[in-house]
Enzyme design. Structure first.
Site, PDB file in Angstrom:
ATOM      1  NE  ARG B 131      -3.840  -2.195   2.337  1.00 50.71           N
ATOM      2  CZ  ARG B 131      -3.641  -3.121   3.276  1.00 50.71           C
ATOM      3  NH1 ARG B 131      -2.676  -2.959   4.158  1.00 50.71           N
ATOM      4  NH2 ARG B 131      -4.406  -4.192   3.314  1.00 50.71           N
ATOM      5  CE  LYS B 153      -3.248  12.620 -14.971  1.00 53.40           C
ATOM      6  NZ  LYS B 153      -3.728  12.762 -16.366  1.00 53.40           N
ATOM      7  CD  GLU B 195       2.976  15.411 -23.412  1.00 46.47           C
ATOM      8  OE1 GLU B 195       2.437  16.383 -22.834  1.00 46.47           O
ATOM      9  OE2 GLU B 195       2.380  14.348 -23.660  1.00 46.47           O
ATOM     10  CE  LYS B 237       1.964  16.927 -15.569  1.00 43.02           C
ATOM     11  NZ  LYS B 237       2.272  15.619 -16.152  1.00 43.02           N
ATOM     12  CD  GLU B 247      -6.669  14.054 -14.964  1.00 40.55           C
ATOM     13  OE1 GLU B 247      -6.516  12.921 -14.519  1.00 40.55           O
ATOM     14  OE2 GLU B 247      -6.290  14.410 -16.078  1.00 40.55           O
ATOM     15  NE  ARG B 251      -2.847  16.113 -13.126  1.00 39.57           N
ATOM     16  CZ  ARG B 251      -2.182  15.389 -12.252  1.00 39.57           C
ATOM     17  NH1 ARG B 251      -2.432  15.545 -10.969  1.00 39.57           N
ATOM     18  NH2 ARG B 251      -1.286  14.529 -12.635  1.00 39.57           N
ATOM     19  CG  ASN B 255      -5.119  15.145 -20.324  1.00 37.26           C
ATOM     20  OD1 ASN B 255      -4.030  14.584 -20.293  1.00 37.26           O
ATOM     21  ND2 ASN B 255      -6.013  15.033 -19.360  1.00 37.26           N
ATOM     22  CG  HIS B 258      -2.761  14.168 -23.955  1.00 35.36           C
ATOM     23  ND1 HIS B 258      -2.106  15.341 -24.251  1.00 35.36           N
ATOM     24  CD2 HIS B 258      -1.857  13.399 -23.280  1.00 35.36           C
ATOM     25  CE1 HIS B 258      -0.876  15.294 -23.761  1.00 35.36           C
ATOM     26  NE2 HIS B 258      -0.697  14.140 -23.170  1.00 35.36           N
ATOM     27  CG  HIS B 262      -5.014   9.114 -24.934  1.00 44.14           C
ATOM     28  ND1 HIS B 262      -5.580   9.489 -23.738  1.00 44.14           N
ATOM     29  CD2 HIS B 262      -3.677   9.187 -24.759  1.00 44.14           C
ATOM     30  CE1 HIS B 262      -4.615   9.783 -22.873  1.00 44.14           C
ATOM     31  NE2 HIS B 262      -3.456   9.619 -23.474  1.00 44.14           N
ATOM     32  CG  HIS B 275       2.073   9.599 -25.028  1.00 46.05           C
ATOM     33  ND1 HIS B 275       0.698   9.470 -24.991  1.00 46.05           N
ATOM     34  CD2 HIS B 275       2.369  10.685 -24.264  1.00 46.05           C
ATOM     35  CE1 HIS B 275       0.190  10.442 -24.244  1.00 46.05           C
ATOM     36  NE2 HIS B 275       1.174  11.190 -23.785  1.00 46.05           N
TER      37      HIS B 275
END
Lengths: 372, 372
Positions: B131, B153, B195, B237, B247, B251, B255, B258, B262, B275
């Site tokens: 955990r 992330k 990016e 960022k 998010e 935030r 993206n 994106h 994606h 990517h």
């Protein structure tokens, strides 16, 4: 026609878990599961997924689906195979398959309907799916009601260790329907009582007195006794967890009996003994270790052992051999750099975490285990 | 004998990510990876595990192991197979197997040495192992340095969607060694520049001016230009993430490009396009959508498109067909109840998240994709 449990029962008891913006209520009562009012606090969303297992779903899934029908456009059901042996990465992935197969978005609410295994896996799936979706616990075993309701621990097992992969993740709501305890097999009821009993020696001797006075009512599943046992257990756990959400110190006292207990579970193979059975027997061992370390006297150990026995729990450990016990305890999550950490009672109603000489642990094991 | 990069370089640049008790520094400079001083902030512990891949480990693992040798009794290395196709549950489990096989405790520190795939998987493993154990990012690609360094992330892919399973989990430290960018294949450098460019239109037109003026130096990997690009990208960022760690809203502007990107990655199969390549092309599409929605003019779109092209990135999308693009975008994490959410520029230097009529999206796709 007999009255239903919900008609007989008082309004639900409520325990509020205070964790800032992750606070949530626990509702405790009979007939809650099929009452839509129990779920008024759940965030509105298009879809819900009930995750249950092949044993519990046939008993309660329809009632829960009906109770949720007014709040969600669609309420889907996923039945996982039942049992601790399935608490692994492969079964977890079935939840992700289901969510993604239905194109579930990040507002989808997961409902865990079942015992600790279903709760742990569903909670970890909720923590991880799209990095976190809301979830609600509907624990149907006494163990899950008094243990998984508070603390936000979710996890799966790995072949090399129990609960090794998981997250701290809080539910939005916990609904403990005492009616579900009426269908619980006797072994599972006893397993739950192990965790109830635990809260006495580590924190509240008055509660231990109450449990002793009411153990027959608890074993007979009298609703009023169960309601108080669940409520007081959740309150004590909340007190401890509230001071240490991420288990950096104090919270570890909740693992009284668990270091020995995990070794029993792991050594026999998960599922052979129930978790609560292993913890019950582990508490006998931990009490004996506490006595050897000077925290409690022989009368305390005897009293606790008798209570554990009256709860229907084993008080003699399996004959794994002391070497194997020690080896298994060294890979416990609580161990640090190979040193085993035990929760011991330093005076009645108070627990601490400490190491202990191997020789003392071997004495306890020799006294507490069946002969090889 | 030539001077080493670290002898040539100035002291590292530093960006502090402020997240309360989860704050951490990003160090940026040449020669940091093999300098033990870079890791002074890492919590002391008995063991460390470097997770890398079969491409990066032969180049840098030994140097990192040497730099860490003074702080840990043992520094182990695990090499994962290289590539986005391996960013899945099976590869993740290799990390757990390694940790449990070595009896790693909850103070074990994980080091992610590699690009975004290694960082995402190692971060998720660190979030989930017992955990949560500490981890350090040592990103060796430009994309990972400017993107994964900030935001916490972590994730793995599922056959039905990218980054669908993961956690928000902050590292203890990020060490961006610019020396590692010298060995990066040209396609991967360009992917990282996508990016970098992104931060201009969504937040800082002065930075876009700077990138335009220095794009040749960046493509030629001049250390001073790279250092500024990494630092300014991390700063922007951090500003955005600092206002929205989990998010919930703002935030999402990170993206930009994106949603389309994606769909390209997923439609072609992960790994076909990098990517950053998909994001570069996706930004062209998102800019065109922004123009149709009235946020920017044709000159802005043209300027951004030329810059993306000069960075060595594709500006024409693959011929998946508009229906397939739309279908893929509807299962994106950002979509809600089947509605696709796009990040669009509402004025130069500012972005918002909104839906758009399918007809407009189809126009953009028709304009931006290769013919079927």
């Amino acid at each position: 026609m007999p009255m239903s449990l919900s008609e007989l029962s008082a309004p639900p008891e409520r325990v509020d878990i205070q964790l800032g913006d992750r606070s949530y209520p626990i509702l405790i009562g009979a007939g809650l599961l099929d009452d839509s009012r129990s779920f008024a606090a759940v965030p509105a969303s298009a879809t819900a997924l009930i995750v249950s297992n092949t044993t519990v779903a046939p008993l309660y899934a329809k009632a829960l689906q009906a109770a949720l029908a007014g709040r969600f456009r669609a309420v889907h059901l996923l039945e996982l195979p039942d049992g601790e042996v399935h608490k692994n990465l492969q079964t977890l992935n079935l939840i992700f398959d289901e969510l993604l197969g239905r194109g579930s978005d990040r507002k989808t609410v997961l409902f865990a309907l079942g015992g600790g295994v279903v709760g742990d896996m569903t909670g970890f799936a909720a923590a991880s799916y799209m990095r976190g979706v809301p979830f609600v616990q509907v624990p149907t075993t006494l163990l899950a009601q008094v243990d998984s309701s508070v603390g936000g621990k979710t996890a799966i097992n790995h072949p090399l260790g129990k609960n090794m992969i998981g997250a701290f993740y809080q539910p939005q709501l916990v609904v403990c329907d005492l009616g579900t305890l009426q269908t619980l097999p006797p072994r599972e009821l006893s397993a739950g009582l192990a965790e109830v009993i635990k809260y006495g020696p580590i924190h509240d001797m008055a509660f231990l007195d109450w449990i002793e006075a009411n153990i027959d009512a608890l074993v007979a599943r009298e609703p009023a006794a169960l309601a108080y046992a669940v409520k007081r257990s959740c309150e004590i756990k909340a007190l401890v967890v509230g001071q240490d959400e991420r288990e950096s110190g104090l919270r570890a006292i909740l693992n009284f009996g668990h270091t020995f207990g995990h070794a029993i579970e792991s050594g026999l193979g998960y599922g052979e003994w129930l978790h609560g059975e292993a913890v019950g027997c582990g508490m006998v061992m931990a009490a004996r270790l506490s006595q050897r370390l000077g925290g409690v006297d022989a009368a305390f150990v005897e009293r606790l052992t008798r209570l554990i026995e009256r709860a229907g729990l084993p008080i003699v450990g399996p004959a794994l051999g002391a070497d194997r016990y020690l080896e298994l305890m060294r890979v416990d999550k609580k161990s640090e750099a190979g040193e085993i950490r035990f929760v011991v009672i330093d005076r009645p109603g108070s627990a601490v975490v400490r190491s202990a000489p191997d020789a003392l642990v071997r004495e306890v094991l020799a006294q507490s285990c069946a002969q090889q």
